[in-house]
Design an enzyme around this catalytic site. Structure first.
Site, PDB file in Angstrom:
ATOM      1  CB  THR B  63      -0.888   0.016   1.257  1.00  0.00           C
ATOM      2  OG1 THR B  63      -1.629  -1.184   1.274  1.00  0.00           O
ATOM      3  CG2 THR B  63      -1.822   1.189   1.245  1.00  0.00           C
ATOM      4  CB  THR B 139       8.493  -4.387   3.017  1.00  0.00           C
ATOM      5  OG1 THR B 139       7.841  -4.676   4.246  1.00  0.00           O
ATOM      6  CG2 THR B 139       8.178  -2.978   2.585  1.00  0.00           C
ATOM      7  CG  ASP B 140       7.020  -9.416   5.425  1.00  0.00           C
ATOM      8  OD1 ASP B 140       7.503  -8.345   5.850  1.00  0.00           O
ATOM      9  OD2 ASP B 140       6.319 -10.180   6.117  1.00  0.00           O
ATOM     10  CE  LYS B 216      10.701  -6.018   6.282  1.00  0.00           C
ATOM     11  NZ  LYS B 216       9.257  -6.295   6.319  1.00  0.00           N
TER      12      LYS B 216
END
Ligand code: ZN
Lengths: 622, 390
Positions: B63, B139-140, B216
């Site tokens: 989002t 983002t994961d 990440k």
């Protein structure tokens, strides 16, 4: 001047924000300790932007804040974690803070909410790194003396402390805070002060609230008939509340008077802004000379009213200036105060002529860059138009002395949404029943007076003191209440005032010393010296017990003196002053007391010294 | 007391009071007064500047814009170009946009078939003239998707993955700055697939990461994404939105547009831990490929050698990477390593385990000759292997 408050329909309510003295913050496990900003270990910067609401509107208070594009800077510390940085989701609601909040709710006879939901309340002035403040409604409908009522108690996180302008310090962010809101049930300034005092007393009775400047803040809501609801933020001194209310009434009455006169004169606001920069090309006014653009707003029929005082030190012109300042200008000029500030009478006359206006009309000047001056002129027009309607609804901030300045519009109601990262907490009957309410400080003061023999003033002072717990412990451990109270409230405070580091003397040492006095191993008079010695040696001989430290301190300043030693000292003193004693007889007792006390360095109780002296003088006289 | 009934949850009725607060009450205590007609959301149309280059925004579930209904407290994600522009109006100064919502799933529910759809969508957008593509993504698993796309699509224009670490509903969200930086990169001189996210905890700079070298590295911080084994290929200053690309960054127009969207999905990635029994390898029986995330220079326990040998003999390509993440695999130093090489394990050089996995999927879908597969796995195709380690 006092008004007939019933006649003018004063309605006031208060909102009290009190920091709680819990071990950990509300949504993380950091300590609730405040730091010196010089100790900050790092800093970072962020922008905040208001999210668009479902209706395509941005909250009106939020929009006001967004008028200026602002970058916020944050100081961080080794006692602050990623939650305060808005870099990690919050931990569960701190149960200790909830328990204190429920205790307060119970003391105010409120009804708890079955299941408490944490909300996000939009705050984009930079004081919350997230852009919202987490807050939860915990209980409803409490009672207060008189016909007043507490509406709600909420548990919230404290905001970051503003260091300067757009720089904030994160140590304070997240400290638990209770917000107690009363109904608008107060009708005189005195009522407001009394209710604030009563709630403050209840809060302090818990023993779990923070003390000191800035740990409690009062917001006051004031309106009068035909006036408007105005919220005054951040009254820190309790004693000023009544004055703040009085002055707000004065302001609203003044603004209504101005409105009536404007209407009677048929006054209006000219929406056209005129560029008059050229008129002031040769001006001697430093501010006007410096400005790139000077814009004029015409206010037909306003002459004399812009400069009329509505509060000590405040005029309608000050209100216009507050609005204009939101655009980044330093202030405004208006014809009610001109000629002044280097602007000459000729320049004012030329201005009036140029704008084609008469004596009944006023002009407001703003001087700044084109963009800022334009924005400021628009704000002046907005505020002047409001003057035709009377009192605008506003959030205001307190100035020194109790007058106020415009801060922002009242926030709209709709600016909360759920904090989905925090689970709701149920308050079952078991939890509510398990909450014990402490004795009210007023009841406690009465008890100290009645049962412990403290006089009324000392009893009240003791009950409301931060050293209350230590006092109760001393009394429980056999120290006479008056001795304990006088030492804790008098001696220790006086020493601290004289710069002695008594804060380093532990509670155990204070109790040990008082017990030593009660046991006769030290004189009451030696207490200050022993405390000074304990403070001086604080941190030394860390392996000794408090009793050993106290004994060593007594030995150092006032070595133990036996009855026989005392007799010898007394005999010596009297013999050395034989002539004086012969002259004065028993009258020598008073003057010699001081001499003997000095010799024994306060290690013997004054009463014993007096007895020994008396015996010796009598022996000689016979 | 009156309010708006929101929902029933865990046996409690959630009501939003007129003051804005939500409370939970026993359902029996709630009495319905009226059912107001739903108010339609105001949706002013945003006019885009036809002079500016056109970007395609493809959303997969991440989002970059949300809207809060303060009446109900509901937060909804926004995907249309118009909605995104209303939330982040400054985007309108950089480009004009067309948007496509490919999926609306949580990052952890992403799967190779959606990577393929994504690659095809990106290809289609570029083919129809987009001067750059922005992919919004949770983002994961963003790094997996970005790496997968960089193998499947060769592109003359920038393909930029972007997301937010802090939810887009909050005024402090990193969404707007990340989106603006990604738009600046997507209209700029880059010619490869990149991830654009915060470079520091401050709102001062975004980093541009190569898709095959990014990971990440933090659960929650804004600057969670880091280039591993190399510096970022560029930065975007904020709020100036000035883009600076390193000499290594592939420039716009270097490659022609090309789609190769086959993937061999029967591939796995296994993180070795001390004592892990060899039987765990049974799970990968029948797999076309297996990437091992081994210890140190690239090791697994000696007891695994026979079972691994059987797997390889059975047709599974096994590639060794390191759970150190930084540095290069070298199985020639210790005995175990030499044994692994002996049974045919391929050294994954300095590839990140995740990048090696998606590369293996892509290579195995195109080649079945073990020699060619080995050669391709050890050859730098999309910047995933570097000549020198850092
Ligand atoms: Zn913390």
């Amino acid at each position: 001047m006092e008004y007939d408050y019933a006649e003018i329909g004063l309605k006031a309510g208060i909102e009290i924000h009190q920091q709680l003295d819990t071990a950990e913050k509300l949504f993380c496990r950091c300590p609730t300790a405040l730091r010196d900003t010089a100790e900050h270990t790092d800093e970072f910067s962020r922008y905040l932007r208001a999210t668009e609401s479902e209706l395509g509107e941005i909250d009106r208070a939020a929009q006001e804040e967004m008028r200026l594009v602002r970058r916020f800077r944050y100081y961080t510390y080794d006692t602050v974690c990623l939650v305060e940085h808005d870099e990690e989701p919050p931990a569960p609601l701190n149960p200790e803070a909830l328990s204190v909040c429920l205790t307060i709710a119970k003391m105010l006879a409120m009804t708890p909410i079955e299941q408490v939901h944490t909300m996000r309340k939009l705050v984009i002035d930079g004081s919350n790194t997230s852009g919202f403040q987490r807050t939860a409604l915990v209980a409803l409908n409490g009672t207060l003396p008189g016909d007043c009522r507490v509406e709600t108690i909420c548990l919230e996180e404290e905001a970051a402390q503003r260091v300067e302008d757009e720089t904030f310090s994160l140590d304070r962010l997240g400290i638990p805070l209770v917000e107690i809101t009363t109904a608008p049930c107060m009708h005189t300034p005195g009522d407001v002060q009394a209710v604030a005092r009563q709630i403050g007393m209840v809060l302090r009775s818990t023993g779990k609230v923070k003390r000191g400047l800035g740990t409690i803040r009062q917001d006051v809501n004031v309106s009068i008939r035909d006036g408007a609801r105005v919220e005054i933020k951040g009254v820190q001194e309790l004693d000023l509340i009544a004055e703040v209310v009085r002055r707000e009434v004065q302001r609203q009455v003044g603004l209504l008077g101005i409105r009536d006169e404007l209407r009677a004169r048929g006054a209006s606001v000219d929406p056209a802004v005129t560029d008059v920069t050229d008129l002031f090309a040769e001006t001697q006014s430093a501010i006007l000379k410096k400005a790139k653009n000077i814009l004029a707003v015409c206010l037909p029929g306003f002459a004399g009213l812009i400069g009329r005082e509505i509060q000590p030190g405040r005029r309608l012109g000050s209100e216009m200036a507050d609005y204009a300042k939101k655009c980044g200008v330093g202030g405004i000029f208006h014809t009610d105060e001109l000629p002044a500030y280097g602007v000459t009478a000729e320049e004012v006359a030329r201005l009036r002529e140029h704008l084609g206006i008469g004596e009944q009309d006023a002009v407001v000047l703003v001087a700044a860059s084109r963009q800022r001056a334009g924005c400021a002129a628009e704000q002046v027009i907005i505020r002047a138009t409001m003057a035709l309607d009377g009192v605008p609804e506003e959030t205001r901030r307190m100035l020194e002395g109790g007058s106020t300045a415009y801060m922002r519009p009242l926030p709209g109601a709709a600016r909360m949404y759920p904090e989905t990262d925090v689970f709701p907490v149920s308050i079952g009957a078991g939890l509510w029943e398990s909450i014990e309410t402490p004795e009210l400080l007023t009841d406690r003061a009465e008890r100290f007076h009645r049962d412990l023999g403290l006089d009324e003033a000392l009893a009240r002072q003791m009950a409301f003191s931060e050293r209350l717990l230590l006092f109760e412990r001393a009394v429980a451990e056999g120290v006479r209440p008056v001795l304990a109270a006088r030492t804790l409230l008098g001696t220790i405070r006086e020493l601290a005032r004289d710069g002695v580091g008594v804060a380093a003397v532990t509670d155990d040492e204070v109790i040990g010393l008082l017990q030593a006095v009660e046991a006769g191993s030290a004189a009451k008079e030696a207490i200050p010296d022993v405390l000074i010695e304990l403070a001086r040696t604080a941190g030394e001989r860390a392996r000794q017990t408090p009793e050993e430290r106290v004994a060593a301190a007594i030995e150092a300043v006032a070595p133990a003196i036996s009855a026989a030693d005392l007799e010898a000292v007394v005999r010596n003193v009297v013999e050395e002053r034989e002539e004086f004693v012969r002259e004065r007889g028993m009258g020598a007792l008073g003057p010699l007391m001081g001499v003997v006390m000095k010799e024994v360095r306060g290690s013997v109780d004054g009463k014993l010294v007096a007895q020994a002296l008396k015996r010796e003088l009598e022996r000689r006289a016979s | 007391m009156t309010g708006t009934y929101i929902t029933d949850r865990d046996g409690m009725a959630v009501v939003k009071l007129d003051t804005g607060y939500n409370i939970g009450v026993s359902p029996g205590a709630v009495h319905l007064l009226e059912r107001p007609a739903p108010q339609p959301a105001a949706t002013p149309v945003v006019v885009q500047n036809p002079e500016l280059p056109e970007l395609a925004i493809i959303s997969t579930g991440g989002t970059i814009a949300s809207r809060v209904d303060y009446r109900t407290g509901a937060v909804t994600s926004q995907f249309s170009a118009s909605d995104i522009l209303r939330a982040i109006p400054e985007l309108g100064d950089i480009a004009r946009y067309r948007s496509r919502q490919l999926a609306s799933i949580l990052s952890e529910n992403m799967r190779p078939s959606i990577w393929q759809e994504l690659a095809r969508s990106i290809h289609a957008e570029i083919e129809s003239g987009a001067s750059g593509v922005i992919v919004t993504h949770g983002t994961d698993t963003m790094a997996y998707s970005a790496a997968a796309v960089s193998f499947m699509v060769k592109s003359p224009v920038p393909i930029v993955f972007v997301g937010s670490q802090r939810s887009a509903d909050r005024p402090s969200s990193d969404n707007a700055m990340n989106a603006l930086c990604s738009a600046a990169v997507a209209t700029g001189d880059l010619g490869e697939v990149a991830v654009v996210m915060h470079d520091t905890t401050s709102d001062d700079r975004c980093a541009v990461h190569r898709a095959t070298k990014v990971r990440k590295m933090h659960t929650s911080r804004r600057d969670a994404f880091a280039s591993i084994g190399m510096p970022p290929i560029g930065y975007v200053d904020y709020p100036s939105l000035e883009v600076s690309l390193s000499g290594e960054a592939v420039r716009r127009g270097t490659h022609d547009l090309e789609l190769a969207d086959d993937l061999e999905e029967r591939c796995g990635l296994l993180h070795f831990v001390p004592g892990m029994p060899p039987e765990i390898l049974d799970t990968f029986e029948g797999y076309a490929g297996l990437v091992l995330s081994g210890t140190g220079l690239g090791h697994v326990r000696t007891e695994w050698i026979p079972r691994l040998s059987e797997l390889i003999a059975g047709g599974t390509t096994v590639v060794m990477t390191s759970q150190c993440l930084h540095g290069r695999v070298c199985d020639r130093v210790y005995d175990t390593g030499r044994d692994l090489l002996g049974i045919g394990v391929i050294e994954g050089e300095d590839m990140l385990p995740e990048a090696a996995l998606v590369k293996l999927m892509w290579v195995l879908a195109r080649e079945d000759d073990p020699g060619t597969v080995r050669a391709l796995m050890q050859e730098n195709l999309r910047g995933e292997i570097r000549r020198g380690s850092r």
